[in-house]
Motif scaffolding. Structure first.
Motif, PDB file in Angstrom:
ATOM      1  N   TRP A  14      38.955  40.677  37.244  1.00  0.00           N
ATOM      2  CA  TRP A  14      39.857  40.880  38.354  1.00  0.00           C
ATOM      3  C   TRP A  14      40.470  42.060  38.589  1.00  0.00           C
ATOM      4  O   TRP A  14      41.167  42.506  37.705  1.00  0.00           O
ATOM      5  CB  TRP A  14      40.905  39.649  38.188  1.00  0.00           C
ATOM      6  CG  TRP A  14      40.341  38.303  38.178  1.00  0.00           C
ATOM      7  CD1 TRP A  14      40.389  37.441  37.030  1.00  0.00           C
ATOM      8  CD2 TRP A  14      40.035  37.211  39.269  1.00  0.00           C
ATOM      9  NE1 TRP A  14      39.996  36.250  37.210  1.00  0.00           N
ATOM     10  CE2 TRP A  14      39.841  36.149  38.772  1.00  0.00           C
ATOM     11  CE3 TRP A  14      39.837  37.593  40.849  1.00  0.00           C
ATOM     12  CZ2 TRP A  14      39.085  35.026  39.562  1.00  0.00           C
ATOM     13  CZ3 TRP A  14      39.126  36.661  41.472  1.00  0.00           C
ATOM     14  CH2 TRP A  14      38.983  35.319  40.916  1.00  0.00           C
ATOM     15  N   SER A  15      39.999  42.706  39.698  1.00  0.00           N
ATOM     16  CA  SER A  15      40.380  44.125  39.818  1.00  0.00           C
ATOM     17  C   SER A  15      41.293  44.058  40.905  1.00  0.00           C
ATOM     18  O   SER A  15      41.285  43.605  42.066  1.00  0.00           O
ATOM     19  CB  SER A  15      39.185  45.039  39.870  1.00  0.00           C
ATOM     20  OG  SER A  15      39.581  46.393  40.325  1.00  0.00           O
ATOM     21  N   ALA A  16      42.243  45.272  40.811  1.00  0.00           N
ATOM     22  CA  ALA A  16      42.930  45.558  42.006  1.00  0.00           C
ATOM     23  C   ALA A  16      42.194  46.257  43.144  1.00  0.00           C
ATOM     24  O   ALA A  16      41.141  47.017  42.281  1.00  0.00           O
ATOM     25  CB  ALA A  16      44.088  46.596  41.608  1.00  0.00           C
ATOM     26  N   THR A  81      38.215  40.944  43.474  1.00  0.00           N
ATOM     27  CA  THR A  81      39.517  41.870  43.851  1.00  0.00           C
ATOM     28  C   THR A  81      40.459  41.031  44.261  1.00  0.00           C
ATOM     29  O   THR A  81      40.245  39.642  44.709  1.00  0.00           O
ATOM     30  CB  THR A  81      39.228  43.020  44.767  1.00  0.00           C
ATOM     31  OG1 THR A  81      38.681  42.423  46.099  1.00  0.00           O
ATOM     32  CG2 THR A  81      37.879  43.980  44.226  1.00  0.00           C
ATOM     33  N   THR A  82      41.474  41.583  44.278  1.00  0.00           N
ATOM     34  CA  THR A  82      43.020  40.562  44.417  1.00  0.00           C
ATOM     35  C   THR A  82      43.535  41.092  45.671  1.00  0.00           C
ATOM     36  O   THR A  82      44.775  40.884  45.785  1.00  0.00           O
ATOM     37  CB  THR A  82      43.790  40.694  43.181  1.00  0.00           C
ATOM     38  OG1 THR A  82      44.029  42.083  42.648  1.00  0.00           O
ATOM     39  CG2 THR A  82      43.202  40.075  42.010  1.00  0.00           C
ATOM     40  N   PHE A 104      41.039  41.732  33.419  1.00  0.00           N
ATOM     41  CA  PHE A 104      41.594  42.647  34.683  1.00  0.00           C
ATOM     42  C   PHE A 104      41.745  44.191  34.416  1.00  0.00           C
ATOM     43  O   PHE A 104      41.709  44.669  33.366  1.00  0.00           O
ATOM     44  CB  PHE A 104      43.326  42.230  34.508  1.00  0.00           C
ATOM     45  CG  PHE A 104      43.701  40.660  34.679  1.00  0.00           C
ATOM     46  CD1 PHE A 104      43.681  40.241  36.101  1.00  0.00           C
ATOM     47  CD2 PHE A 104      43.527  40.021  33.619  1.00  0.00           C
ATOM     48  CE1 PHE A 104      43.943  39.035  36.127  1.00  0.00           C
ATOM     49  CE2 PHE A 104      43.571  38.407  33.870  1.00  0.00           C
ATOM     50  CZ  PHE A 104      43.778  37.950  35.164  1.00  0.00           C
ATOM     51  N   GLN A 133      47.153  39.942  41.449  1.00  0.00           N
ATOM     52  CA  GLN A 133      46.648  40.097  39.985  1.00  0.00           C
ATOM     53  C   GLN A 133      47.585  39.833  39.164  1.00  0.00           C
ATOM     54  O   GLN A 133      47.351  39.227  37.980  1.00  0.00           O
ATOM     55  CB  GLN A 133      46.228  41.702  39.975  1.00  0.00           C
ATOM     56  CG  GLN A 133      45.676  41.985  38.721  1.00  0.00           C
ATOM     57  CD  GLN A 133      45.002  43.307  38.808  1.00  0.00           C
ATOM     58  OE1 GLN A 133      46.055  44.348  38.940  1.00  0.00           O
ATOM     59  NE2 GLN A 133      43.872  43.763  38.216  1.00  0.00           N
TER      60      GLN A 133
END
Length: 244
Positions: A14-16, A81-82, A104, A133
């Motif tokens: 899970w990426s910004a 992505t978040t 993350f 996130q």
């Protein structure tokens, strides 16, 4: 290629947004031991549907079920992505605990905002992504009782081999040095959002690209507010990152 029996069924990053996550996706695709799935939850939120392995799904629960089915045949790596909040993910305890390992990727929000606004000057505050996130991180930690892995993309570019080795060790997969470089080019997985991945398409490894910022994020009346809102969430995640 590694022994599939030792891999998690589903591994999620899970990426910004604008945090070099597509380069990480490219490395994971190069490994060959995972089926790579690119931003299924983001595509669902943006387009109202996503195609997974030939099936079109239109809800988060249906998407999660389809990912489970896909993982029954071969381990799956998901990069997402978040920019948005995913209530179906937050509510699915099995997906957060036994089905998948959730990790993350972060980058300083000053830099993500500067990068994001070049592609979408009308970006709204929540799309910067760190609040969503952090909520997901804390939910995973709460339901699993374990601290999820966090990596910072600046660390990744400064010490790619060390950070990837540490990541692999923490999530229980072998480090494959041959996957640290790849041929430049587009990937079919990111075709629906191709314009966002131009740098990744040109890349052949984890290398820093000089970006010319045409906006002073901190001084900007809108983007500065975004930065002040998201910075505390980034800082809490940054304090718990893998040093590599």
């Amino acid at each position: 290629m590694s022994d599939r029996s030792s891999l998690p069924g589903i591994l999620v990053l899970w990426s910004a947004p604008r945090s070099r996550s597509t380069a990480f996706f490219r490395m994971m695709a190069e490994r060959g031991d995972f089926t790579p799935v690119h931003e299924p939850f983001s595509y669902l939120a943006e387009f109202g549907y996503v195609d997974i392995d030939g099936d079109r799904v239109t809800s988060e629960p249906a998407l999660i079920e389809r990912l489970r089915s896909l993982a029954a045949r071969k381990p799956v790596f998901i990069k997402d992505t978040t920019d948005e909040r995913y209530p179906g993910v937050l509510a699915d305890r099995e997906f957060l605990t036994t089905d998948a390992v959730h990790t993350f990727l972060i980058r300083h929000p000053r830099d993500t905002i500067a990068s994001y606004q070049k592609l979408n000057p009308d970006v709204v505050r929540h799309q910067i992504g760190f609040e969503a996130q952090y909520e997901l991180f804390t939910q995973v930690e709460h339901v699993t009782g374990r601290e999820p892995v966090v990596i910072d993309s600046d660390d990744l570019l400064d010490r790619p081999e060390a950070v990837v080795k540490s990541y692999c060790e923490r999530v229980g997969i072998p480090f494959l040095p041959e996957a640290m470089s790849w041929e430049a080019g587009e990937r079919k997985e990111w075709a629906p959002s191709g314009r966002w991945h131009a740098d990744a398409a040109k890349s052949t490894g984890f290398t820093r690209i000089t970006e010319e910022n045409d906006v002073d994020v901190e001084a900007h009346p809108v983007y500065g507010d975004y930065l002040r809102h998201h910075l505390p969430f980034y800082e809490m995640l940054h304090a718990r990152r893998l040093a590599g």
